[in-house]
Design a protein around this motif. Structure first.
Motif, mmCIF file in Angstrom:
data_model
loop_
_atom_site.group_PDB
_atom_site.id
_atom_site.type_symbol
_atom_site.label_atom_id
_atom_site.label_comp_id
_atom_site.label_asym_id
_atom_site.label_seq_id
_atom_site.Cartn_x
_atom_site.Cartn_y
_atom_site.Cartn_z
ATOM 1 N N UNK A 101 0.842 -1.197 0.000
ATOM 2 C CA UNK A 101 0.000 0.000 0.000
ATOM 3 C C UNK A 101 0.877 1.246 0.000
ATOM 4 N N UNK A 102 1.918 1.258 0.810
ATOM 5 C CA UNK A 102 2.828 2.404 0.855
ATOM 6 C C UNK A 102 3.488 2.626 -0.496
ATOM 7 N N UNK A 103 3.920 1.548 -1.150
ATOM 8 C CA UNK A 103 4.566 1.681 -2.463
ATOM 9 C C UNK A 103 3.601 2.255 -3.490
ATOM 10 N N UNK A 149 1.749 6.997 -6.652
ATOM 11 C CA UNK A 149 0.716 7.971 -7.017
ATOM 12 C C UNK A 149 1.199 9.389 -6.723
ATOM 13 N N UNK A 150 1.803 9.575 -5.567
ATOM 14 C CA UNK A 150 2.299 10.916 -5.201
ATOM 15 C C UNK A 150 3.408 11.397 -6.130
ATOM 16 N N UNK A 192 2.956 -1.021 -11.803
ATOM 17 C CA UNK A 192 4.320 -1.303 -12.293
ATOM 18 C C UNK A 192 5.335 -0.390 -11.626
ATOM 19 N N UNK A 193 5.004 0.889 -11.516
ATOM 20 C CA UNK A 193 5.920 1.836 -10.881
ATOM 21 C C UNK A 193 6.136 1.500 -9.406
ATOM 22 N N UNK A 194 5.147 0.880 -8.794
ATOM 23 C CA UNK A 194 5.248 0.488 -7.382
ATOM 24 C C UNK A 194 5.946 -0.861 -7.227
ATOM 25 N N UNK A 195 6.352 -1.467 -8.351
ATOM 26 C CA UNK A 195 7.005 -2.766 -8.289
ATOM 27 C C UNK A 195 6.025 -3.914 -8.109
#
Length: 108
Positions: free
Chosen positions: A7-9, A14-15, A30-33
């Motif tokens: 959730x943090x990733x 998003x930020x 994808x950007x969050x891995x």
């Protein structure tokens, strides 16, 4: 739902989307891995109560706004995107290019 680290990733990804730009749910994942976890991104967004989160910058992969047309959220998302200079017509962000795949990034 995913673990706290996931959730943090997602929230961090998003930020990190700059003002005036958008990303699809899958691109955020994808950007969050977390490739393939677009639905998790949607759930995280739906449960977030952070008023500073730029949720309005997340759209479907084809550029459409995911909220029902005519709803308060739909209208607010369109308004926020337009205020950032994003072209929105008929509930769809225009000029949105799909994110390059890994092959496209490596080989052009």
């Amino acid at each position: 739902m995913g673990g706290e680290a996931d959730v943090k990733r997602i929230l961090d990804a998003i930020r990190a989307i700059p003002r005036g730009e958008v990303a699809g749910y899958g691109e955020v994942a994808r950007r969050a891995g977390l490739p393939g976890r677009a639905r998790l991104v949607a759930r995280v967004l739906g449960r977030s109560a952070d008023p500073a989160l730029p949720w309005h910058r997340i759209v479907r992969s084809d550029g459409r706004i995911a909220l029902p047309a005519g709803s308060q959220g739909f209208d607010e998302q369109c308004q926020r995107l337009r205020a950032e200079g994003v072209r929105v017509e008929g509930g769809r962000v225009r000029g949105l290019r799909p994110a390059a795949s890994l092959d496209e990034q490596l080989w052009g």
